[in-house]
Every structure is written in structure tokens, then in C-alpha cells.
Design a protein around this motif. Structure first.
Motif, short mmCIF file in Angstrom:
data_model
loop_
_atom_site.label_atom_id
_atom_site.label_comp_id
_atom_site.label_asym_id
_atom_site.label_seq_id
_atom_site.Cartn_x
_atom_site.Cartn_y
_atom_site.Cartn_z
N ILE A 442 0.82 -1.21 0.00
CA ILE A 442 0.00 0.00 0.00
C ILE A 442 0.86 1.26 0.00
CG2 ILE A 442 -1.74 1.30 1.29
CD1 ILE A 442 -2.85 -1.29 0.16
N LYS A 450 -1.40 2.42 -3.70
CA LYS A 450 -2.69 1.76 -3.90
C LYS A 450 -3.71 2.45 -3.02
CE LYS A 450 -5.77 -1.06 -5.36
NZ LYS A 450 -6.27 -0.93 -6.75
N THR A 451 -4.71 3.05 -3.64
CA THR A 451 -5.77 3.72 -2.88
C THR A 451 -7.10 3.06 -3.18
OG1 THR A 451 -6.09 5.37 -4.63
CG2 THR A 451 -4.59 5.95 -2.83
N TRP A 452 -8.01 3.21 -2.22
CA TRP A 452 -9.33 2.59 -2.33
C TRP A 452 -10.41 3.66 -2.40
CZ3 TRP A 452 -8.15 -2.06 -3.51
CH2 TRP A 452 -7.12 -2.75 -2.87
#
Length: 482
Positions: A442, A450-452
Motif C-alpha cells: 500500500i 494503492k488507494t481505495w
């Protein structure tokens, strides 16, 4: 840019004694690895949520010489040894960004307890001590939203089951049944934001504006929660006086554009307000109201009072019976219980409705301190523990195994999380192919790669899970309903 914001300064976002530990490792220590898990509690699983918010707020901003100067005064004031040169070297070597890599399960994932959720390792052998140094900051950033999210998720499983057994409403309406009223009971605006955000993963109802701010700011949430409707509070109703309580209710019922109006029944005599005013004097106005009339209970037994209110309203306003044989109030009338609830009382309301042959649809709930405040790190026993070190080029597993508490036994080795046969299990990293590891990188060296989206968190939270994840709450429902 001048000055240093000490509340955003990672060097003081730690227990004071962490500053003295940078030299307390064996000679030749190059790397350290630590992990986060829920070590146990009343539920079979925990939701992972909140890491992205912490990373964006704290670890994507480099430390500066001004930050070092400010931190040194605080740390030495605690009689701790401040690693000034180490921090200055970090600014020189890495531009002030922490040389750490963090991998974690995708946020919104619900993982059985005693399994790894996140793992941290240093990326520069000069800074193995940083892995332990960030323990306090990372634990505090995660145990709270993870715990609130877990309680909210457990409530979601309870209402899912109640609706399935007693209601004709579609499954997606479950997101309407628990409203967040916890802002005023939270210990800070940031807590209200992180906890309120975690709740919104599971439900679409909230008055905690800070929760939506956090969901929007950190996770790009694009749908506002259903929040403040036209609800009376005691200051409104009592301003009319006891003799004009009917007028207070009628004033709201005249607002045909509100969509939802909340009639607060307990300012004086709850039973009189429900039976004689709402159920009799205002019966025609209630039944003809074009939106939803919510009769709010705000005192009394948090389980029995709202259920008996449903029955009284049915006597006065009528009811129907759904295809599963459970009775239902008129479609534009519901009862709201928002006082004194925790997860067990929430589940207890729907168990009591079921026991009396009443559909779960009849009552909508709100939860305040029981959701956002009545939790500690020990609720789910979150722990962040070192599990491996690399000394002179050789990795070895390390663990604690205190004789006084098996719960505090930690895991050894570089870890991975595997999903197999419909469930998760923690394994050694080298025992499975890298692509089988549910945890993914992440963050590395100040960069989030990595983003959500918030919609992704919600979707993960709704994936099917084994029943043991929530059977402690389910057993409360089944026992009370039998």
C-alpha cells in the motif's frame, strides 16, 4: 512554510520511550518486520478500515529540520533520549519521508480474529528501529476505526438476519436500520470522523457530519448519508408546553415537503403521546402524511419501550401482515429507538420484535456512544508486534509467549494472509506464491501507491462470510426470539 505542527509531527506521535529504543537492537540488525492483528474479543472477526486515512494525513508529508527541533524539545522534556542525528540523517537520505513499506488487506475486508491484517518493514537497513517506533501511531490510527467498523458490521449481520426471517423488504434496505448519533459523545472531532466513516461502510444513515467528511476526503465517497430529517428535539416540544404537545407534533405534520418527520414522544408522558396524541388526536394526519412519520422513543427500556410502542401504534393506526406472517405498521409509520443502545440491545430489539410476531421493518435504530465511544483497544485486543528481524543478512522469526496470557502470544516470521476454502488464514510469507497473499503493498517511502474508493470498502464489507464471524450476535437474536 515556517513552524512545526506538533500534532502532525510523526516524531512525537509515539510513546516517549520509543525515542530511546533506536539503539536497543542486536549489532548488525538491518531489517525488522511487524504486523497488526485483532487478538480476540466478543466477535469472531474484525473489519479492517482506516489505514488510508492515516497514511494520507501523516505519512505523505516529509519531516523537516523545524520538525526535528520542535520534537527534540518535547522528547527531552520527557527525559527520553532523542535520536536527533538519526532523524537528520533520514531527512538527508530520504527527503524526510519514512523508509517503510506497509502492506495490508484491502480495506473493508472482514478477517477472522488472530489473523494478520497489516505488515510493516523498513526499506533502508539504517532504519530498522522505525518499524517499532511507528507502533503507537499505527495502532491508534487503526484499532479505533477497525473496532467501530466491526461493531457496525456485526449490527449489519444482525439486521440482515432479522429482515430475512421476518420481512418482505429487499436485502439492500438493511443499510437503513442503524443511524449514527455518536458525534456528541465522541472524545474529539477526529474520532467522530474516523468512527463515523467506519460506520458508513456498513450503513447509509448518520448525523455525524465528520464521518462523511472523512469518507469523502480520504476515500472519495460520492454519496452523502441520509442524515438530519425534520426531527423534533426536547427543546422544541417543551417550548410549546405540556398543554400544547399536540400543536408541536401538528406543526411538523403540516410540513408536507419534509420527507421524514420525527415526533419525539417522551418529553412528558410517552404512553400518552403515543396512544392519545399520535394514535388518536392526530391519527388522520399521521396516516395521510405523504412522507414517513417516525415516532421516536428516547427514554425507558431500550428494548421493551420501542417494541411496545409499535404494538400501541398498531392498535391505534392499524397493521397488515406480510408474506412471512409478521405484522407491520402502516407503510408511512415507523418507530425510532436512538437512546441507550449498544450492539446487544440493538440485536435484542429485533429479537423481541420477532418473538412477538412483529416484522423487523417496524423499528429503525440509532446508536451514539455505544457505537463511537464505548470501545477501547482491548475491545478486540488489537496488537502490533515484531515478528521477524534480519541480522547480518539473515532473517529469523521472533515472537513473545508470556506464560501469563496465551492471548498475548504473537506470531513469528514474515507473514502472509491466504484465502482458501472460503476463509482466511495466516501463513508464513515464503510458504505461498506472492500472488496468493491477500495483503498487498500500500505504502512505500512516503508514497501511497494503492488507494481505495469508499464504494470498494462498502462492497467488500458485504461479501458473504462464514457464520462464525458473527454467530455471537446471531445467538443473541435466536435465543431471545425463541
Amino acid at each position: 512554510m515556517g513552524g512545526s505542527n506538533l500534532f502532525r509531527n510523526i516524531m512525537v506521535n509515539a510513546d516517549a520511550n520509543k525515542n530511546s529504543m533506536y539503539y536497543m537492537y542486536p549489532e548488525g540488525t538491518e531489517y525488522a518486520s511487524a504486523y497488526l492483528e485483532s487478538r480476540g474479543g466478543p466477535y469472531g472477526a474484525a473489519m479492517f478500515v482506516g489505514l488510508q486515512a492515516f497514511l494520507k494525513e501523516y505519512l505523505t508529508h516529509p519531516i523537516t529540520i523545524e520538525d526535528v527541533e520542535a520534537a527534540e524539545k518535547i522528547v527531552t522534556g520527557h527525559n527520553a533520549r532523542f535520536p536527533r542525528q538519526a532523524w537528520l540523517d533520514l531527512i538527508e537520505d530520504h527527503g524526510g519521508y519514512l523508509p517503510l513499506e506497509i502492506e495490508a488487506v484491502p480495506e473493508g475486508t472482514v478477517v477472522p480474529i488472530r489473523n494478520v491484517m497489516m505488515q510493516v518493514v523498513n526499506t533502508d537497513p539504517k532504519y530498522a528501529w522505525l518499524v517499532s517506533f511507528v507502533e503507537c501511531a499505527l495502532q491508534r490510527a487503526l484499532w479505533y476505526p477497525c473496532t467501530v467498523g466491526t461493531i457496525s458490521w456485526q449490527a449489519r449481520q444482525a439486521i440482515n438476519g432479522a429482515l430475512e426471517r421476518t420481512s418482505d423488504s429487499p436485502a439492500e434496505t438493511a443499510r437503513l436500520y442503524l443511524h449514527d448519533y455518536g458525534a456528541r459523545g465522541s472524545n474529539s472531532m477526529e474520532s467522530a470522523g474516523l468512527g463515523g466513516m467506519a460506520h458508513l461502510v456498513n450503513f447509509d444513515q448518520s448525523d455525524t457530519m465528520a464521518g462523511f467528511i472523512a469518507a469523502q476526503y480520504y476515500y472519495n465517497a460520492d454519496k452523502s448519508p441520509a442524515g438530519a430529517s425534520m426531527f423534533l428535539e426536547h427543546s422544541n416540544t417543551s417550548s410549546f408546553g405540556p398543554e400544547h404537545e399536540t400543536d408541536a407534533f401538528r406543526m411538523l405534520l403540516k410540513d408536507k415537503e419534509a420527507g421524514v418527520v420525527g415526533l419525539l414522544a417522551d418529553t412528558y408522558d410517552h404512553h400518552n403521546a403515543v396512544r392519545n396524541i399520535i394514535g388518536t388526536e392526530l391519527k388522520d394526519e399521521v396516516l395521510s402524511y405523504p412522507g414517513l412519520v417516525a415516532v421516536r422513543c428516547d427514554s425507558g427500556d431500550p428494548i421493551i419501550t420501542p417494541v411496545e410502542t409499535v404494538e400501541t401504534l398498531m392498535e391505534c393506526l392499524g397493521s397488515s401482515t406480510n408474506s412471512k406472517g409478521f405484522k407491520l405498521l402502516p407503510p408511512n409509520v415507523r418507530v425510532v429507538q436512538g437512546d441507550g443502545l449498544d450492539l446487544q440491545a440493538f440485536a435484542g430489539i429485533y429479537a423481541e420484535l420477532e418473538r412477538r410476531g412483529l416484522a423487523a421493518d417496524n423499528i429503525l435504530c440509532g446508536m451514539g456512544a455505544g457505537l463511537l465511544q464505548a470501545v477501547t483497544r482491548d475491545t478486540l485486543n488489537f496488537g502490533y508486534k515484531a515478528s521477524a528481524v534480519c541480522i547480518s543478512g539473515e532473517w529469523k522469526g521472533i515472537a513473545k509467549k508470556p506464560t501469563g496470557s496465551s492471548m498475548k502470544h504473537s506470531k513469528a516470521g514474515r507473514l502472509a494472509l491466504q484465502y482458501i476454502d472460503g476463509d482466511y488464514r495466516t501463513v508464513l510469507r515464503e510458504s505461498i506464491p506472492a500472488e496468493d497473499n491477500v495483503m498487498i503493498p500500500i505504502f512505500r517511502n512516503g508514497e501511497i501507491f494503492k488507494t481505495w474508493e469508499f464504494s470498494e470498502l462498502k462492497a467488500r464489507s458485504e461479501r458473504p462470510t462464514p457464520e462464525y464471524y458473527y454467530n455471537s450476535v446471531a445467538s443473541t437474536l435466536s435465543a431471545a426470539a425463541s
